[in-house]
Design a protein around this motif. Sequence first.
Motif, PDB file in Angstrom:
ATOM      1  N   PRO A  28      51.186  -1.214  35.434  1.00  0.00           N
ATOM      2  CA  PRO A  28      50.958  -0.843  36.843  1.00  0.00           C
ATOM      3  C   PRO A  28      50.380   0.551  36.986  1.00  0.00           C
ATOM      4  CG  PRO A  28      53.145  -1.778  36.557  1.00  0.00           C
ATOM      5  CD  PRO A  28      52.574  -1.584  35.186  1.00  0.00           C
ATOM      6  N   LEU A  29      50.840   1.481  36.115  1.00  0.00           N
ATOM      7  CA  LEU A  29      50.330   2.846  36.190  1.00  0.00           C
ATOM      8  C   LEU A  29      48.855   2.885  35.806  1.00  0.00           C
ATOM      9  CD1 LEU A  29      53.313   4.915  34.763  1.00  0.00           C
ATOM     10  CD2 LEU A  29      52.521   4.761  37.125  1.00  0.00           C
ATOM     11  N   LEU A  30      48.503   2.090  34.766  1.00  0.00           N
ATOM     12  CA  LEU A  30      47.100   2.022  34.353  1.00  0.00           C
ATOM     13  C   LEU A  30      46.246   1.452  35.485  1.00  0.00           C
ATOM     14  CD1 LEU A  30      47.263   0.831  30.637  1.00  0.00           C
ATOM     15  CD2 LEU A  30      46.407   3.013  31.534  1.00  0.00           C
ATOM     16  N   TRP A  31      46.787   0.415  36.127  1.00  0.00           N
ATOM     17  CA  TRP A  31      46.062  -0.198  37.255  1.00  0.00           C
ATOM     18  C   TRP A  31      45.823   0.861  38.335  1.00  0.00           C
ATOM     19  CZ3 TRP A  31      47.330  -0.976  42.436  1.00  0.00           C
ATOM     20  CH2 TRP A  31      46.454  -1.836  43.135  1.00  0.00           C
ATOM     21  N   LEU A  32      46.878   1.663  38.615  1.00  0.00           N
ATOM     22  CA  LEU A  32      46.779   2.689  39.649  1.00  0.00           C
ATOM     23  C   LEU A  32      45.732   3.732  39.268  1.00  0.00           C
ATOM     24  CD1 LEU A  32      48.041   3.506  42.317  1.00  0.00           C
ATOM     25  CD2 LEU A  32      49.604   4.972  41.044  1.00  0.00           C
ATOM     26  N   ALA A  33      45.600   3.988  37.950  1.00  0.00           N
ATOM     27  CA  ALA A  33      44.647   4.998  37.512  1.00  0.00           C
ATOM     28  C   ALA A  33      43.210   4.465  37.510  1.00  0.00           C
ATOM     29  CB  ALA A  33      45.021   5.499  36.117  1.00  0.00           C
ATOM     30  N   PHE A  34      43.028   3.157  37.210  1.00  0.00           N
ATOM     31  CA  PHE A  34      41.669   2.631  37.026  1.00  0.00           C
ATOM     32  C   PHE A  34      41.110   1.923  38.258  1.00  0.00           C
ATOM     33  CE2 PHE A  34      42.686   2.440  32.265  1.00  0.00           C
ATOM     34  CZ  PHE A  34      42.143   3.700  32.089  1.00  0.00           C
ATOM     35  N   ALA A  35      41.930   1.123  38.921  1.00  0.00           N
ATOM     36  CA  ALA A  35      41.430   0.276  40.002  1.00  0.00           C
ATOM     37  C   ALA A  35      40.690   1.038  41.103  1.00  0.00           C
ATOM     38  CB  ALA A  35      42.585  -0.543  40.588  1.00  0.00           C
ATOM     39  N   PRO A  36      41.163   2.225  41.508  1.00  0.00           N
ATOM     40  CA  PRO A  36      40.457   2.923  42.587  1.00  0.00           C
ATOM     41  C   PRO A  36      39.011   3.254  42.239  1.00  0.00           C
ATOM     42  CG  PRO A  36      42.609   3.891  42.257  1.00  0.00           C
ATOM     43  CD  PRO A  36      42.400   2.925  41.143  1.00  0.00           C
ATOM     44  N   PHE A  37      38.709   3.344  40.944  1.00  0.00           N
ATOM     45  CA  PHE A  37      37.351   3.726  40.526  1.00  0.00           C
ATOM     46  C   PHE A  37      36.526   2.514  40.121  1.00  0.00           C
ATOM     47  CE2 PHE A  37      40.295   7.169  39.625  1.00  0.00           C
ATOM     48  CZ  PHE A  37      39.751   8.171  40.398  1.00  0.00           C
ATOM     49  N   ASP A  38      37.084   1.332  40.341  1.00  0.00           N
ATOM     50  CA  ASP A  38      36.421   0.099  39.934  1.00  0.00           C
ATOM     51  C   ASP A  38      35.604  -0.448  41.106  1.00  0.00           C
ATOM     52  OD1 ASP A  38      35.653  -2.260  38.801  1.00  0.00           O
ATOM     53  OD2 ASP A  38      37.598  -2.591  37.822  1.00  0.00           O
ATOM     54  N   ALA A  39      34.355  -0.881  40.808  1.00  0.00           N
ATOM     55  CA  ALA A  39      33.501  -1.418  41.867  1.00  0.00           C
ATOM     56  C   ALA A  39      34.069  -2.731  42.404  1.00  0.00           C
ATOM     57  CB  ALA A  39      32.091  -1.641  41.334  1.00  0.00           C
ATOM     58  N   ALA A 224      51.933   6.473  55.954  1.00  0.00           N
ATOM     59  CA  ALA A 224      51.154   5.804  54.910  1.00  0.00           C
ATOM     60  C   ALA A 224      51.820   4.523  54.436  1.00  0.00           C
ATOM     61  CB  ALA A 224      50.948   6.763  53.745  1.00  0.00           C
ATOM     62  N   SER A 225      53.155   4.543  54.301  1.00  0.00           N
ATOM     63  CA  SER A 225      53.826   3.366  53.767  1.00  0.00           C
ATOM     64  C   SER A 225      53.630   2.156  54.676  1.00  0.00           C
ATOM     65  CB  SER A 225      55.324   3.667  53.597  1.00  0.00           C
ATOM     66  OG  SER A 225      55.852   4.176  54.805  1.00  0.00           O
ATOM     67  N   VAL A 226      53.531   2.385  55.988  1.00  0.00           N
ATOM     68  CA  VAL A 226      53.342   1.284  56.930  1.00  0.00           C
ATOM     69  C   VAL A 226      51.873   0.877  56.992  1.00  0.00           C
ATOM     70  CG1 VAL A 226      53.530   0.612  59.360  1.00  0.00           C
ATOM     71  CG2 VAL A 226      55.365   1.918  58.275  1.00  0.00           C
ATOM     72  N   ILE A 243      43.566  -0.837  48.935  1.00  0.00           N
ATOM     73  CA  ILE A 243      44.986  -0.641  48.598  1.00  0.00           C
ATOM     74  C   ILE A 243      45.135   0.241  47.372  1.00  0.00           C
ATOM     75  CG2 ILE A 243      47.050  -1.841  47.735  1.00  0.00           C
ATOM     76  CD1 ILE A 243      46.449  -4.085  49.636  1.00  0.00           C
ATOM     77  N   SER A 244      44.333  -0.032  46.332  1.00  0.00           N
ATOM     78  CA  SER A 244      44.499   0.755  45.103  1.00  0.00           C
ATOM     79  C   SER A 244      44.105   2.213  45.334  1.00  0.00           C
ATOM     80  CB  SER A 244      43.647   0.149  43.981  1.00  0.00           C
ATOM     81  OG  SER A 244      42.279   0.199  44.369  1.00  0.00           O
ATOM     82  N   THR A 245      43.009   2.430  46.057  1.00  0.00           N
ATOM     83  CA  THR A 245      42.571   3.802  46.308  1.00  0.00           C
ATOM     84  C   THR A 245      43.606   4.547  47.138  1.00  0.00           C
ATOM     85  OG1 THR A 245      40.397   2.809  46.479  1.00  0.00           O
ATOM     86  CG2 THR A 245      40.568   5.139  47.012  1.00  0.00           C
ATOM     87  N   PHE A 246      44.094   3.860  48.157  1.00  0.00           N
ATOM     88  CA  PHE A 246      45.084   4.492  49.018  1.00  0.00           C
ATOM     89  C   PHE A 246      46.383   4.764  48.254  1.00  0.00           C
ATOM     90  CE2 PHE A 246      48.162   4.468  52.567  1.00  0.00           C
ATOM     91  CZ  PHE A 246      47.627   5.535  53.261  1.00  0.00           C
ATOM     92  N   SER A 247      46.771   3.816  47.379  1.00  0.00           N
ATOM     93  CA  SER A 247      47.990   4.006  46.587  1.00  0.00           C
ATOM     94  C   SER A 247      47.909   5.280  45.763  1.00  0.00           C
ATOM     95  CB  SER A 247      48.199   2.819  45.641  1.00  0.00           C
ATOM     96  OG  SER A 247      48.343   1.653  46.384  1.00  0.00           O
ATOM     97  N   LEU A 248      46.711   5.503  45.193  1.00  0.00           N
ATOM     98  CA  LEU A 248      46.546   6.709  44.374  1.00  0.00           C
ATOM     99  C   LEU A 248      46.740   7.959  45.227  1.00  0.00           C
ATOM    100  CD1 LEU A 248      45.853   7.626  41.505  1.00  0.00           C
ATOM    101  CD2 LEU A 248      43.486   7.824  42.228  1.00  0.00           C
ATOM    102  N   LEU A 249      46.062   7.994  46.381  1.00  0.00           N
ATOM    103  CA  LEU A 249      46.202   9.155  47.272  1.00  0.00           C
ATOM    104  C   LEU A 249      47.646   9.314  47.749  1.00  0.00           C
ATOM    105  CD1 LEU A 249      43.067   9.202  49.597  1.00  0.00           C
ATOM    106  CD2 LEU A 249      43.627  10.672  47.674  1.00  0.00           C
ATOM    107  N   TYR A 250      48.298   8.170  47.930  1.00  0.00           N
ATOM    108  CA  TYR A 250      49.654   8.140  48.452  1.00  0.00           C
ATOM    109  C   TYR A 250      50.648   8.710  47.435  1.00  0.00           C
ATOM    110  CZ  TYR A 250      53.917   5.758  50.182  1.00  0.00           C
ATOM    111  OH  TYR A 250      55.162   5.448  50.624  1.00  0.00           O
ATOM    112  N   SER A 251      50.422   8.434  46.126  1.00  0.00           N
ATOM    113  CA  SER A 251      51.394   8.899  45.131  1.00  0.00           C
ATOM    114  C   SER A 251      51.164  10.344  44.716  1.00  0.00           C
ATOM    115  CB  SER A 251      51.377   8.020  43.877  1.00  0.00           C
ATOM    116  OG  SER A 251      50.410   7.035  43.960  1.00  0.00           O
ATOM    117  N   LEU A 252      49.923  10.832  44.836  1.00  0.00           N
ATOM    118  CA  LEU A 252      49.642  12.171  44.301  1.00  0.00           C
ATOM    119  C   LEU A 252      50.503  13.282  44.925  1.00  0.00           C
ATOM    120  CD1 LEU A 252      45.799  12.163  43.635  1.00  0.00           C
ATOM    121  CD2 LEU A 252      47.702  12.079  42.005  1.00  0.00           C
ATOM    122  N   PRO A 253      50.689  13.327  46.256  1.00  0.00           N
ATOM    123  CA  PRO A 253      51.462  14.440  46.821  1.00  0.00           C
ATOM    124  C   PRO A 253      52.880  14.528  46.261  1.00  0.00           C
ATOM    125  CG  PRO A 253      50.347  13.249  48.564  1.00  0.00           C
ATOM    126  CD  PRO A 253      50.158  12.449  47.315  1.00  0.00           C
TER     127      PRO A 253
END
Lengths: 275, 371
Positions: A28-39, A224-226, A243-253
Amino acid sequence: MNEAVRGALRRIGLATFVSAVLGFFSLPLLWLAFAPFDADPGVSASLPEFTLHNFRVLMDNPYALASLRNSVLLAGGTAALVVTCAALAAYALSRVRVPGRDALLYVLLLLSSIVTGTAAMVPVFLLAFDLHLIDSRLGVVLVLTGGLLPAAIFLLKDFTDATPPSYEEAARVFGASPLQVLRHVVVPVIRPGLATVGVWAVAQVWGDFLMPFLLLRDPDKAPASVVMYTFYTEGGQPDLALISTFSLLYSLPVVAMYLFVSRRYGFRFHGGIKR
Amino acid sequence: MAAITVRGLTKVYPGGVRALDALGLDVADGEFFALLGPSGCGKTTLLRTIAGLEAASGGTVAFDGGEVTRLPPGRRGVGMVFQDYALFPHMTVLDNIAYPLRVRRRPRADRHARAADAARLLGLAGLEARRPGELSGGQQQRVALARALVAEPRVFLLDEPLSNLDARLRLEARTRLKRLQRDLAITTVFVTHDQAEALALADRIAVMEAGRIRQLGTPEEVFRRPANVFAASFIGSTPMNLLAGTVRDGRVAVAGAELPVPDEARGRLGEGEEIVCGVRPEYLDYASEATEGAFPGIVSVVEHLGGSALVTLDGAGGAVHVVVGEGREPEPGAAGWAVPRPGRVLVYRDGELVTGGEEEETRMDTTGGRR
């Protein structure tokens, strides 16, 4: 010979098991790292066809960035309220003799998990409705604070109990008022505890879905969670790119906050053993 | 600087423990005063009540005639050193010392200058920027002293100021403390359970037991003439010999010896009365031959004290301890006699010293005036 084979087999078995467990948590962590940058992101983790297009789409979404701001407001407000109230309550509870103090604390701790849980969903909603706190950030902050306070008091009381009363007596002998004692002596001494409780409260609110979903009507106020829950395509499929892009932004803070506080105050081992 | 007057001070804790029992005490201006007693005797409660950290259940405390019983500690003008020093761990040495001035809202430059002066006075120059955790025990104790002194208190209170130091450092700190108190001439009350510390430091000592003062006097008085059996057994590094005896034919029969009745007790003892005879090991001489009016016994233990030795004689009335000079120690198993020096034998009846000065003692106990 037989022994050696058995030993090798055991080692291989152990390595396989550990790899499986590691994979379970790291995928899941790998998905979170890669999916946002995937076309063309899917539900599997794979090396991306690199693009920043997903972020542009996210910026165009009217609710995405505002929801992060809402999350910051809710989490910050709740954490500030929790830390302030818990510090005052924990200090009072560890310095004043209240009959049945420990029993009170345990009962509150037990009940608090119900207050912000699904079980009390309806009464909390009705209460907020009668108090005209529906669709108000203050309402969410108050309900979440109520749910987190008992555990926060419980955590902080450990810190205030471990502070020798002679610190406060020394300050009093030199003329400090009770609030000065708190500001000059108690708060600095229990600062690691306050930081712990603050981070914990922020993380709790940041990840909480139910209460803001229940109490906030206006999508402009949704955290964000809603908002993440609303990212669907026109066809009703989850919009994985968003979802993946937002998840990344959501977890970073939260990660950033943890690193900052950990460096600043250091989550040392507190209590239990004489230092 | 102020004189302290305590009248009828009572402290009853919730639960009914009576820590102070209608206690009266006068400490003169500039005096170095010790509260001495075993743990639980109320000495720390008395100190904390003078400081205002405990509220009195009854009675009054006054500084220079002005009552302070109901004042909060910060408005009494006391400086206090706690047993654990209570230095604020998050502040530097200089900030710690300057804290009483910070509470009084003195300008930063002024309070740092005065804190630096206090640090220099106590030999802490060069350590101002350190945290308490980076100091040795002796340095921490001096920071606590400096912090208590920086605001020029009227009364200086010390709770077991030397008990957290190791033995060698304690002697050094003791001398320094006595010099500091003499130089500043500030009224000082300190609590200790160590009789040697009280004898060495104080101008006057109050020996306490169960919330009352059992004896009040200079170190010489308290050491030479303990007013009761409690003070006698508590004071002195080698405890006083307390031997049971009876009055017979105008003489005191005790532990196999017949002694004349001491001058001060003459005419106050009845025939056949049960008494306790007290004489310090330091005031006994060892003789290897039978001597008139000496306690006979068999040498059982010889303990070396450095410049002298403590000899235990097993006799008819129990063990008698004698201090023997260097090079004159007897062999264990030898027969020996302990000869009391003239005028050093005290007679106690019902736990109290039998003396002609009894009225005078009582008067002094209530007014607490200095002799």
